[in-house]
Design a protein around this motif. Structure first.
Motif, PDB file in Angstrom:
ATOM      1  N   ALA A 199      -2.657-119.049 -52.722  1.00  0.00           N
ATOM      2  CA  ALA A 199      -1.324-118.885 -53.292  1.00  0.00           C
ATOM      3  C   ALA A 199      -1.072-117.406 -53.585  1.00  0.00           C
ATOM      4  O   ALA A 199      -1.925-116.724 -54.153  1.00  0.00           O
ATOM      5  N   VAL A 200       0.100-116.916 -53.185  1.00  0.00           N
ATOM      6  CA  VAL A 200       0.454-115.511 -53.387  1.00  0.00           C
ATOM      7  C   VAL A 200       1.809-115.439 -54.089  1.00  0.00           C
ATOM      8  O   VAL A 200       2.754-116.127 -53.699  1.00  0.00           O
ATOM      9  N   TYR A 201       1.876-114.609 -55.134  1.00  0.00           N
ATOM     10  CA  TYR A 201       3.124-114.363 -55.839  1.00  0.00           C
ATOM     11  C   TYR A 201       3.293-112.854 -56.000  1.00  0.00           C
ATOM     12  O   TYR A 201       2.326-112.143 -56.272  1.00  0.00           O
ATOM     13  N   SER A 202       4.518-112.389 -55.831  1.00  0.00           N
ATOM     14  CA  SER A 202       4.838-110.988 -56.072  1.00  0.00           C
ATOM     15  C   SER A 202       5.973-110.935 -57.079  1.00  0.00           C
ATOM     16  O   SER A 202       6.989-111.622 -56.916  1.00  0.00           O
ATOM     17  N   THR A 203       5.791-110.152 -58.135  1.00  0.00           N
ATOM     18  CA  THR A 203       6.809-110.052 -59.173  1.00  0.00           C
ATOM     19  C   THR A 203       7.289-108.614 -59.309  1.00  0.00           C
ATOM     20  O   THR A 203       6.625-107.677 -58.842  1.00  0.00           O
ATOM     21  N   ASP A 204       8.439-108.446 -59.971  1.00  0.00           N
ATOM     22  CA  ASP A 204       8.879-107.090 -60.288  1.00  0.00           C
ATOM     23  C   ASP A 204       8.204-106.641 -61.584  1.00  0.00           C
ATOM     24  O   ASP A 204       7.330-107.340 -62.117  1.00  0.00           O
ATOM     25  N   GLY A 205       8.607-105.484 -62.084  1.00  0.00           N
ATOM     26  CA  GLY A 205       7.973-104.938 -63.278  1.00  0.00           C
ATOM     27  C   GLY A 205       8.188-105.765 -64.523  1.00  0.00           C
ATOM     28  O   GLY A 205       7.453-105.615 -65.505  1.00  0.00           O
ATOM     29  N   LEU A 250      -1.736-110.302 -69.024  1.00  0.00           N
ATOM     30  CA  LEU A 250      -2.921-109.910 -68.252  1.00  0.00           C
ATOM     31  C   LEU A 250      -2.555-108.937 -67.143  1.00  0.00           C
ATOM     32  O   LEU A 250      -3.250-107.948 -66.908  1.00  0.00           O
ATOM     33  N   PHE A 251      -1.435-109.223 -66.462  1.00  0.00           N
ATOM     34  CA  PHE A 251      -1.022-108.361 -65.352  1.00  0.00           C
ATOM     35  C   PHE A 251      -0.688-106.956 -65.856  1.00  0.00           C
ATOM     36  O   PHE A 251      -1.049-105.964 -65.220  1.00  0.00           O
ATOM     37  N   LYS A 252       0.011-106.876 -66.984  1.00  0.00           N
ATOM     38  CA  LYS A 252       0.413-105.563 -67.512  1.00  0.00           C
ATOM     39  C   LYS A 252      -0.787-104.741 -67.955  1.00  0.00           C
ATOM     40  O   LYS A 252      -0.745-103.508 -67.914  1.00  0.00           O
ATOM     41  N   GLU A 253      -1.841-105.408 -68.371  1.00  0.00           N
ATOM     42  CA  GLU A 253      -3.023-104.674 -68.831  1.00  0.00           C
ATOM     43  C   GLU A 253      -3.886-104.181 -67.669  1.00  0.00           C
ATOM     44  O   GLU A 253      -4.760-103.339 -67.865  1.00  0.00           O
ATOM     45  N   ALA A 254      -3.636-104.709 -66.476  1.00  0.00           N
ATOM     46  CA  ALA A 254      -4.456-104.328 -65.314  1.00  0.00           C
ATOM     47  C   ALA A 254      -4.087-102.925 -64.828  1.00  0.00           C
ATOM     48  O   ALA A 254      -2.910-102.617 -64.626  1.00  0.00           O
ATOM     49  N   LYS A 255      -5.080-102.084 -64.624  1.00  0.00           N
ATOM     50  CA  LYS A 255      -4.875-100.738 -64.077  1.00  0.00           C
ATOM     51  C   LYS A 255      -5.231-100.683 -62.595  1.00  0.00           C
ATOM     52  O   LYS A 255      -4.820 -99.766 -61.886  1.00  0.00           O
ATOM     53  N   SER A 256      -6.004-101.655 -62.156  1.00  0.00           N
ATOM     54  CA  SER A 256      -6.385-101.757 -60.739  1.00  0.00           C
ATOM     55  C   SER A 256      -6.562-103.237 -60.432  1.00  0.00           C
ATOM     56  O   SER A 256      -6.084-104.092 -61.174  1.00  0.00           O
ATOM     57  N   VAL A 257      -7.264-103.541 -59.347  1.00  0.00           N
ATOM     58  CA  VAL A 257      -7.460-104.948 -58.964  1.00  0.00           C
ATOM     59  C   VAL A 257      -8.399-105.629 -59.951  1.00  0.00           C
ATOM     60  O   VAL A 257      -9.484-105.135 -60.239  1.00  0.00           O
ATOM     61  N   VAL A 258      -7.981-106.762 -60.488  1.00  0.00           N
ATOM     62  CA  VAL A 258      -8.770-107.523 -61.464  1.00  0.00           C
ATOM     63  C   VAL A 258      -8.903-108.959 -60.966  1.00  0.00           C
ATOM     64  O   VAL A 258      -7.929-109.549 -60.491  1.00  0.00           O
ATOM     65  N   THR A 259     -10.100-109.529 -61.080  1.00  0.00           N
ATOM     66  CA  THR A 259     -10.337-110.927 -60.720  1.00  0.00           C
ATOM     67  C   THR A 259     -10.842-111.675 -61.943  1.00  0.00           C
ATOM     68  O   THR A 259     -11.783-111.237 -62.608  1.00  0.00           O
ATOM     69  N   GLU A 288      11.055 -92.462 -62.413  1.00  0.00           N
ATOM     70  CA  GLU A 288      10.366 -92.104 -63.648  1.00  0.00           C
ATOM     71  C   GLU A 288      10.409 -93.240 -64.654  1.00  0.00           C
ATOM     72  O   GLU A 288       9.459 -93.498 -65.373  1.00  0.00           O
ATOM     73  N   GLU A 289      11.548 -93.935 -64.697  1.00  0.00           N
ATOM     74  CA  GLU A 289      11.707 -95.022 -65.663  1.00  0.00           C
ATOM     75  C   GLU A 289      10.744 -96.161 -65.381  1.00  0.00           C
ATOM     76  O   GLU A 289      10.248 -96.825 -66.279  1.00  0.00           O
ATOM     77  N   ALA A 290      10.440 -96.384 -64.083  1.00  0.00           N
ATOM     78  CA  ALA A 290       9.612 -97.532 -63.712  1.00  0.00           C
ATOM     79  C   ALA A 290       8.133 -97.189 -63.605  1.00  0.00           C
ATOM     80  O   ALA A 290       7.315 -98.067 -63.386  1.00  0.00           O
ATOM     81  N   LYS A 291       7.786 -95.909 -63.757  1.00  0.00           N
ATOM     82  CA  LYS A 291       6.395 -95.514 -63.557  1.00  0.00           C
ATOM     83  C   LYS A 291       5.465 -96.167 -64.569  1.00  0.00           C
ATOM     84  O   LYS A 291       4.298 -96.394 -64.295  1.00  0.00           O
ATOM     85  N   SER A 292       5.974 -96.434 -65.776  1.00  0.00           N
ATOM     86  CA  SER A 292       5.126 -97.023 -66.800  1.00  0.00           C
ATOM     87  C   SER A 292       4.753 -98.463 -66.460  1.00  0.00           C
ATOM     88  O   SER A 292       3.691 -98.946 -66.829  1.00  0.00           O
ATOM     89  N   THR A 293       5.617 -99.169 -65.761  1.00  0.00           N
ATOM     90  CA  THR A 293       5.362-100.573 -65.407  1.00  0.00           C
ATOM     91  C   THR A 293       5.043-100.748 -63.933  1.00  0.00           C
ATOM     92  O   THR A 293       4.581-101.803 -63.527  1.00  0.00           O
ATOM     93  N   GLY A 294       5.269 -99.733 -63.108  1.00  0.00           N
ATOM     94  CA  GLY A 294       5.027 -99.856 -61.687  1.00  0.00           C
ATOM     95  C   GLY A 294       6.153-100.590 -60.993  1.00  0.00           C
ATOM     96  O   GLY A 294       7.196-100.895 -61.571  1.00  0.00           O
ATOM     97  N   ASP A 295       5.943-100.852 -59.735  1.00  0.00           N
ATOM     98  CA  ASP A 295       6.953-101.562 -58.946  1.00  0.00           C
ATOM     99  C   ASP A 295       6.865-103.067 -59.112  1.00  0.00           C
ATOM    100  O   ASP A 295       7.675-103.806 -58.575  1.00  0.00           O
ATOM    101  N   GLY A 296       5.850-103.532 -59.815  1.00  0.00           N
ATOM    102  CA  GLY A 296       5.669-104.963 -60.005  1.00  0.00           C
ATOM    103  C   GLY A 296       4.201-105.319 -59.910  1.00  0.00           C
ATOM    104  O   GLY A 296       3.318-104.464 -60.089  1.00  0.00           O
TER     105      GLY A 296
END
Length: 540
Positions: A199-205, A250-259, A288-296
């Protein structure tokens, strides 16, 4: 579309409106000339003026009511409109009038239909008509200058308008091409995602679901569109203690790939072991506004219930095997050590020495039997030697009778062989079928103190029934539900008196499953047991 192709409906409608509005405006200017409010020495007469404008405006209305068809119709229309404009300039206002600028419309429309060639022809007609008109009417120097200036300004403005329009058209074409490439890439990505088993999901910020695949819906046990929903509203995992987990946190706390493979997902009474792999999506084009949350965030969810169950079963299996192996190894090692000590002494009782060696030998044989059972189980699990072949049932039965007859005689038992006539053959794995029957026969001989063991094979309809019957100690009802578990041995003291690994019947269930059958058991304590299974007879 250039070169006389069929235009789209919107462009066609706009061209028709321009062709109607232009003569109406020129009619107003001509009325001013006719009234003497605008001086002009070209005005021929009111009747000619009104006649020309009536035909022009009528033709424009007619063209609104009829669609453009093909290149010849378009060319004819452009020629007619050029003629109307030439007559207007020649008979009403002259080329020194500012209305010459209206020719720009003809230049643009001609260029739109016939590209640069059409523009050159239209501009050439304007220049040629201007020269003829100024020569015929003998323009004064000032009027001649104005006429030349009007024509030059008209053509230059037309060139500028065409250049701007071409630039915008190129930009629009590039934008359309970019959008098409983007759509194509998006479709390719979606195709790849939809073909993934996970299962794959992609979300915005903000955690709003943008993209998902079919496996994502299957995992959530839904067929509804989840686009635009918050990830926390559709994915509600819990920890091992049943406490709700905020997935988006959990997603917001991730800085890289987490399993994370410690999560659960509840479906009513059912619980799924869930593994989430997630990571923030970042690109070099993030504002700049989205850099804190990324693209999703990208999230991959996997049902690992079976995997975790297999891991736990494996760990349990290793633990039990280690325990079961440790006991005979310890006994054999201790017994052999005693034999070594006794052999160093003089006057050792030979009977004790032989008894100790026999005990060590029994433990080694026990280990060999367990290793053999484990090897059989491994082969069955991995599908080794699972090639099917046509097997003569009567021949196999006689082979087993010859092999196990001596063991039965040694145990003072009768080994009976009962075969229906014309049994025919079965198509299956010879190794698996033979080991399955061997397990039943060895158990029957081992746990039967007196009486008989019977291998009975019968044919009913299209099925061949394999049956092993003994007159042994039997199996209690409570034990009948457990004897197919691995390493299970009955608490009956008569069972404990015989050596057994507790793997034989567990291996048998695996072998039966591999050849597509199921073991049936009927037993009564102290009256013997019957093990049976059926296979389809091979058609001749």
């Amino acid at each position: 579309m250039k070169s006389g192709g069929i235009l789209d409906l919107k462009t066609s409608r706009n061209a028709k409106l321009v062709a109607l509005v232009a003569p109406l405006v020129l009619l107003g200017y001509g009325v001013l000339v006719m009234a003497g409010l605008v001086p002009d020495f070209h005005f021929i007469s009111a009747w000619w003026f009104l006649f020309l404008m009536t035909i022009w405006i009528g033709y424009a209305f007619y063209r609104i009511l009829t669609p453009f068809s093909h290149s010849e119709t378009t060319a004819v229309q452009l020629i007619i409109y050029h003629c109307f404009m030439l007559l207007y300039l020649t008979l009403v206002t002259g080329f020194d009038s500012p209305v010459v600028i209206a020719w720009i419309l003809l230049l643009l429309i001609t260029h739109f239909y016939y590209s640069i060639n059409g523009f050159i022809v239209s501009a050439g007609v304007l220049l040629f008509a201007t020269l003829l008109d100024t020569a015929f009417y003998h323009y004064p120097l000032l009027d001649f200058t104005l006429a030349v200036l009007n024509v030059n300004v008209t053509i230059l403005v037309g060139v500028g308008a065409v250049a701007i329009n071409s630039f915008r058209a190129n930009e629009h074409a590039a934008l359309q091409a970019s959008r098409q490439r983007h759509d194509l890439e998006r479709k390719r990505v979606l195709t790849i995602i939809n073909n993934l088993a996970d299962a794959v999901y992609s979300t915005d910020g903000d955690g709003i679901v943008q993209v998902y695949n079919a496996a994502g819906l299957a995992l959530l046990d839904t067929n509804q569109d989840i686009s635009g929903k918050h990830i926390n509203d559709i994915l509600k995992p819990t920890d091992g203690d049943g406490k709700a987990i905020d997935a988006f946190k959990l997603f917001k706390e991730a800085k890289s790939v987490v399993t994370n493979d410690t999560l659960r997902l509840h479906y009513g009474e059912d619980v799924m072991r869930l593994e989430l792999t997630y990571a923030p999506i970042r690109s070099g084009y993030t504002t700049e506004e989205a850099k804190s949350t990324g693209d999703g965030y990208i999230v991959i969810a996997r049902d690992i219930t079976r995997l975790k169950s297999l891991e736990e079963e494996r760990d349990e299996f290793i633990s039990v095997v280690s325990h079961e192996l440790r006991t005979p190894i310890t006994v054999a090692e201790g017994t052999i050590s005693n034999v070594q000590l006794m052999m160093q002494r003089t006057g050792v009782d030979q009977k004790k020495l032989i008894a100790s060696i026999d005990e060590a030998h029994d433990q080694v044989m026990y280990l060999a039997k367990m290793i053999n059972d484990l090897s059989t189980l491994s082969r069955a699990e991995r599908g080794i030697a699972s090639e099917v072949e046509k097997i003569d049932v009567a021949g196999l039965a006689r082979s087993l009778h010859g092999e196990y007859g001596p063991q039965a005689v040694a145990a003072k038992l009768h080994f009976n062989l009962e075969l229906d006539p014309h049994l025919g053959s079965v198509t299956t794995s010879r190794l698996y079928l033979q080991e399955l029957l061997q397990n039943f026969l060895t158990n029957s001989i081992k746990y039967t103190r007196e009486g008989s063991v019977t291998l009975r094979i019968q044919k009913h309809g299209g099925q061949i029934h394999f049956i092993v019957v003994d007159t042994g100690i039997g199996i209690s009802k409570s034990d009948q539900t457990k004897i197919f578990d691995k390493f299970y041995r009955s608490e009956d003291y008569r069972t404990r008196e015989t050596g057994g690994t507790g793997l034989g019947l567990y291996v048998s269930t695996k072998l039966a499953k591999k050849i597509g059958t199921k073991i049936e058991l009927t037993s009564r304590l102290n009256h013997g047991s019957t093990f049976s299974f059926s296979l389809p007879a091979t058609k001749k």
